[in-house]
Each structure stands twice: as C-alpha cells, then as structure tokens.
Design an enzyme around this catalytic site. Structure first.
Site, PDB file in Angstrom:
ATOM      1  N   TRP A 185       8.055 -66.956  46.776  1.00 26.69           N
ATOM      2  CA  TRP A 185       8.595 -67.639  47.953  1.00 26.69           C
ATOM      3  C   TRP A 185       7.446 -68.412  48.575  1.00 26.69           C
ATOM      4  CZ3 TRP A 185       7.045 -66.434  53.148  1.00 26.69           C
ATOM      5  CH2 TRP A 185       7.536 -67.393  54.059  1.00 26.69           C
ATOM      6  N   GLU A 224      12.716 -67.771  45.457  1.00 27.74           N
ATOM      7  CA  GLU A 224      13.522 -67.524  46.668  1.00 27.74           C
ATOM      8  C   GLU A 224      13.830 -68.810  47.434  1.00 27.74           C
ATOM      9  OE1 GLU A 224      11.808 -64.509  49.139  1.00 27.74           O
ATOM     10  OE2 GLU A 224      13.462 -64.548  50.586  1.00 27.74           O
ATOM     11  N   LYS A 226      15.360 -70.870  50.817  1.00 24.58           N
ATOM     12  CA  LYS A 226      15.317 -70.632  52.261  1.00 24.58           C
ATOM     13  C   LYS A 226      15.838 -71.826  53.039  1.00 24.58           C
ATOM     14  CE  LYS A 226      12.358 -68.906  55.921  1.00 24.58           C
ATOM     15  NZ  LYS A 226      11.265 -68.033  56.285  1.00 24.58           N
ATOM     16  N   ASP A 257      18.087 -64.181  49.681  1.00 25.42           N
ATOM     17  CA  ASP A 257      17.761 -63.415  50.884  1.00 25.42           C
ATOM     18  C   ASP A 257      18.900 -63.651  51.864  1.00 25.42           C
ATOM     19  OD1 ASP A 257      16.749 -62.980  53.603  1.00 25.42           O
ATOM     20  OD2 ASP A 257      14.791 -62.693  52.693  1.00 25.42           O
ATOM     21  N   HIS A 260      18.699 -66.204  54.743  1.00 23.76           N
ATOM     22  CA  HIS A 260      18.236 -67.568  54.473  1.00 23.76           C
ATOM     23  C   HIS A 260      19.306 -68.637  54.375  1.00 23.76           C
ATOM     24  CE1 HIS A 260      14.013 -66.323  52.871  1.00 23.76           C
ATOM     25  NE2 HIS A 260      14.307 -65.832  54.067  1.00 23.76           N
ATOM     26  N   HIS A 284      17.316 -60.007  48.470  1.00 28.16           N
ATOM     27  CA  HIS A 284      16.525 -59.566  49.614  1.00 28.16           C
ATOM     28  C   HIS A 284      17.539 -59.238  50.697  1.00 28.16           C
ATOM     29  CE1 HIS A 284      12.257 -61.372  48.851  1.00 28.16           C
ATOM     30  NE2 HIS A 284      12.636 -60.507  47.936  1.00 28.16           N
ATOM     31  N   ASP A 292      16.831 -66.212  61.001  1.00 30.85           N
ATOM     32  CA  ASP A 292      16.316 -65.326  59.954  1.00 30.85           C
ATOM     33  C   ASP A 292      15.363 -64.319  60.597  1.00 30.85           C
ATOM     34  OD1 ASP A 292      15.596 -64.282  57.500  1.00 30.85           O
ATOM     35  OD2 ASP A 292      14.094 -65.833  57.105  1.00 30.85           O
ATOM     36  N   ASP A 294      15.081 -61.071  60.392  1.00 31.78           N
ATOM     37  CA  ASP A 294      14.626 -59.904  59.633  1.00 31.78           C
ATOM     38  C   ASP A 294      14.756 -58.599  60.415  1.00 31.78           C
ATOM     39  OD1 ASP A 294      13.767 -60.902  56.948  1.00 31.78           O
ATOM     40  OD2 ASP A 294      12.529 -62.203  58.176  1.00 31.78           O
ATOM     41  N   ASP A 324      14.338 -56.764  52.548  1.00 30.68           N
ATOM     42  CA  ASP A 324      13.366 -57.670  53.155  1.00 30.68           C
ATOM     43  C   ASP A 324      13.642 -57.811  54.642  1.00 30.68           C
ATOM     44  OD1 ASP A 324      11.369 -59.400  53.705  1.00 30.68           O
ATOM     45  OD2 ASP A 324      12.257 -61.144  52.723  1.00 30.68           O
TER      46      ASP A 324
HETATM   47  C1  RNT Z   1      10.500 -65.204  54.044  1.00 28.64           C
HETATM   48  C2  RNT Z   1      11.013 -64.590  52.805  1.00 28.64           C
HETATM   49  C3  RNT Z   1      10.051 -63.716  52.055  1.00 28.64           C
HETATM   50  C4  RNT Z   1       9.228 -62.835  52.954  1.00 28.64           C
HETATM   51  C5  RNT Z   1       8.397 -61.794  52.249  1.00 28.64           C
HETATM   52  C6  RNT Z   1       7.344 -61.238  53.141  1.00 28.64           C
HETATM   53  O1  RNT Z   1      11.453 -65.797  54.800  1.00 28.64           O
HETATM   54  O2  RNT Z   1      12.174 -63.870  53.087  1.00 28.64           O
HETATM   55  O3  RNT Z   1      10.729 -63.001  51.092  1.00 28.64           O
HETATM   56  O4  RNT Z   1      10.039 -62.171  53.871  1.00 28.64           O
HETATM   57  O5  RNT Z   1       7.920 -62.299  51.088  1.00 28.64           O
HETATM   58 ZN    ZN Z   2      13.013 -62.690  51.491  1.00 31.11          ZN
END
Ligand code: RNT
Ligand code: ZN
Length: 417
Positions: A185, A224, A226, A257, A260, A284, A292, A294, A324
């Site tokens: 990523w 990945e 985003k 993810d 994302h 993720h 996003d 998290d 994630d």
């Molecule tokens: C960031 C991505 C990525 C990170 C990690 C730390 O938006 O989701 O995967 O969260 O690699």
């Molecule tokens: Zn991620």
C-alpha cells in the site's frame, strides 16, 4: 459461564440449525481453520522500531490511552496475550518498520531477511504465521509520492525497499512452510488539484512492474486500493480503478480494505465482481466512521455481508482475512480481542447461512420464502455456536475476557512508561 450451560445451549442450537439444513460442527471446523491475521500496528499506534518520527502517509491514530507497546518485546507480549484469549487460527501481520534492527538504524533500502529472523523464530514458537507489508510512510523520503514519484532517485529508493520486502516475505514464507502474504500500500497522492494524474499512475504501474519482475515461490504479493488519505484528498494514485486494472492484468491479489471506499458504497458487492478477474483477495477488515477512521471492527452489516458474499461465492480458499484498524483511545489489547471476535462472529454467521435452501427458493422464483428465511436466519442462535467454539478451543467464553484484560492492564501495560 458454566461449561454445562454452554454445551447444552450448543446442543439446542445444533438442532435448530439442522432444521434449516445447516451443520454447526462443520461451520465451527471452517471457522477454526480460517486464519485471521492480526495487525501488529494496533499494539503501538503504527509507530514501529525504526526511529521516532510522526506517522505520515495520510493515516492517523487518535487517542492516547496509556500502556502502548514501546518496543519489540512489548508488541510480542501483547500479541501473545491477545492470542491467549482468542480461539481459531491466528497470523501476525508485520510492517517493515517493525524489524528487529538491534538498536541500529537500518534505512528502508537496507532491510534484509536477517532483520526479521527473531520474528520468524518467535512466530514459530507461538504457532503463528507471518504476513508482511512494505512501509512507504513515516520516512523523510515519503513525501506525497513514493513509487509514483517523478524524481527517479526517490522512486528507485522505494522500488528497492519494496523489492527487499518481497525477499523478506519470501524468507518468512519459506521458514513457516506457508506463503507469506505481502501487501503493498502506498499513500501516493496529492493534496490539491493535479494535472498529472495519468503520469503518476503510469509511474506507479512501471514501478510495480519492476518490483514484481522478481519471482518468489514462498510469498504472495497483493496491492491495496484506497479512496484518499488525510492531506492527500484530491488524488490517489492507487485508486480502486487503478488497482483493479493492475491486478486483473497482472494476475495479482487485490487488497480490499473496508475503509477505503465511499462511505455509502456497498463494499461487499465488489467481492463477486473482483473474484471474476483477480486470482485472490486480501481483506483488511476495518470500521470506517465517517471516513477511513480505522475504528475497531465490530459485528455489523458491512462485515457480515463481506463474509457472506465470499462464502456465497465459494471463495474462502481465495480470500485471506486480515484486520486493519488502529485505535489508540482504548485498551489496545482489548481492541485486538473485540475486533477479532467480531470478525469471527461474522465469519461464523456466513458459514451458518442456510445457503442450499435459500438457493433453492431463488431458483424456484420463491421471493417471499427467500426473504423470510434470510430474516429468520438472523435470529438463529449463532451466539451459542460461537460460545461453544471458544469453549472447544479452550478459550474464555463471552464477556469473560474483560476482567482478563483488566488484569493484564493492571499488571503489565499500566506499568509501561
Ligand atoms: C492505509 C492502509 C494500510 C495501512 C497499514 C498500516 O489506509 O489501510 O493498509 O492501514 O498498512
Ligand atoms: Zn488497509
């Protein structure tokens, strides 16, 4: 909770599910063998052990709950403790900045498998397998563009880093006799308007082609996608379209993810499309709140639908489950346990879906019956099945993990500086 009560509730649940054609023992067996990769970066707010610099790359941890892990031993100690409370098969997902650099500064273009030898030994000793990530953020050369940077010097630096990371992942995979999944990523993007969208994406594709030119047999690479990063709101080089196109043409694993995408987008619906065009998926699992963010994963419709779509597509063997999120506002080990348990509960419900009967109804055009069974399935006693899964795995059942984590906080994490 009394063991007898759990087994009794399970016996009832087993019958209840059997009535709709579902074998709960089989669902438990599937859950047990589905690995969930724990993100090492929840333990220390994505800090790592390279040097003390601020987190960059458009991602952010909020909260300063005391007790975060401050070194390699503490990260491992916390993961071991989380593992004690969690049933099933676990893996650990490392970022390059979590290498065992022995107090020496090792730049990103210098990392080697030897810096991860102690992780490999640790994982083996704890019956864990490792996954890996190159790290393009939190570095003086991160800037806004890494692999897509028009400056050849900077681009080559990150190409070298990512190539080395694949070598490291291969060494991990070889040692654990199971492929290490390495995620790429990169945060590459622009804060404001750009007139060079195509150019940056061309550079990113070229860099990735160069990185992927080397063949490894003990690791698998994934890329990945985003939507945007903080401070990089106007353009993301590795957008969904870019990554789908890249992965489809290069036969590469796509990393999805759940944080994302546009907040109202139906992420689970991407699964049956992506599976037609990319070989595998890395998930993720995250919880976006308005962005996003998290947040810690909880059992919600997004995660339930995600796994249901994979199971309905009969693609569990092509999907890799990783977590994630990084929440620094609550007990961080608690965050691991809540998120992993939520993921397991969603997986389990997907395994417990009365799919043959639902499919039969659909085939016969019986819309009312399909909807009725989908609704009824929601209140079948999956909780009793999940409790039994934990009991069977020798783990605490239900909310009993709360005092365990309180105890660990009292004895261990609260004493950290
Ligand atoms: C960031 C991505 C990525 C990170 C990690 C730390 O938006 O989701 O995967 O969260 O690699
Ligand atoms: Zn991620």
């Amino acid at each position: 909770m009394k063991e007898q009560l759990i087994t009794h509730a399970y016996a009832i649940a087993k019958e209840r599910y059997a009535a709709v054609g579902v074998d709960t023992d089989k669902a438990i067996a599937r859950l047990e063998k589905t690995p969930i990769s724990l993100q090492c970066w929840q333990a220390d707010d994505v800090t790592g052990f390279e040097r003390d610099v601020a987190l960059s790359g458009g991602i952010q941890v909020t909260g300063n709950y005391p007790g975060k892990a401050t070194n390699i031993d503490e990260v491992r100690q916390d993961l071991e403790f989380a593992q004690k409370l969690l049933g099933g098969t676990l893996r650990v997902n490392l970022h390059e900045i979590y290498g065992d650099f022995g107090g020496k500064f090792v730049d990103r273009d210098e990392c080697e498998p030897k810096h991860f030898k102690s992780w490999i030994d640790w994982a083996k000793a704890h019956d864990l397998k490792l996954d890996f990530n190159s790290t393009s953020f939190s570095h003086p050369k991160s800037g806004n563009l890494s692999l897509a940077n028009p400056d050849k010097g900077i681009r080559d630096f990150w190409i070298e880093h990512t190539k080395r990371c694949r070598r490291i992942a291969d060494a991990m995979g070889e040692a654990q006799k199971d492929p290490c999944i390495m995620n790429i990523w990169v945060h590459d993007g622009c804060k404001d308007l750009t007139v060079e969208r195509k150019r940056y994406r061309e550079l990113l594709a070229d860099s990735l082609d160069e990185i992927l030119a080397e063949d490894y047999s003990h690791m698998k690479t994934c890329l990945e996608a985003k939507l945007f990063g903080i401070g990089l709101e106007s353009f993301t080089a590795g957008s969904h379209d870019f990554v789908v196109g890249y992965c489809a043409t290069r036969k590469l694993m796509y990393t999805l993810d759940t944080g994302h995408y546009e907040p109202t987008e139906n992420v689970s619906d991407m699964i049956p499309s992506l599976l037609l065009f990319v070989p595998e998926l890395m998930l993720h699992v995250s919880r976006p709140v308005r962005w996003d963010s998290d947040h810690v994963v909880i059992m919600n419709d997004q995660v339930l639908d995600l796994f249901k779509e994979i199971v309905r597509a009969e693609a569990m063997d092509r999907a890799h489950v990783g977590l994630d999120y990084f929440d620094g506002s609550i007990n961080r080990i608690g965050a691991y346990v809540i998120g992993t348990r939520a993921t397991q509960k969603c997986l389990l419900q997907a395994f417990l879906e009365p799919l043959p009967q639902l499919r039969k109804y659909e085939e016969e055009g019986k819309g009312f019956q399909r909807l009725a069974l989908l609704e009824e399935a929601k209140s079948l006693p999956f909780g009793a099945v999940y409790d039994y899964f934990n009991l069977k795995n020798g783990k605490v059942v239900g909310e009993a993990f709360i005092p365990e984590i309180e105890q660990y906080e009292k004895e261990v994490t609260s004493k950290r500086k």
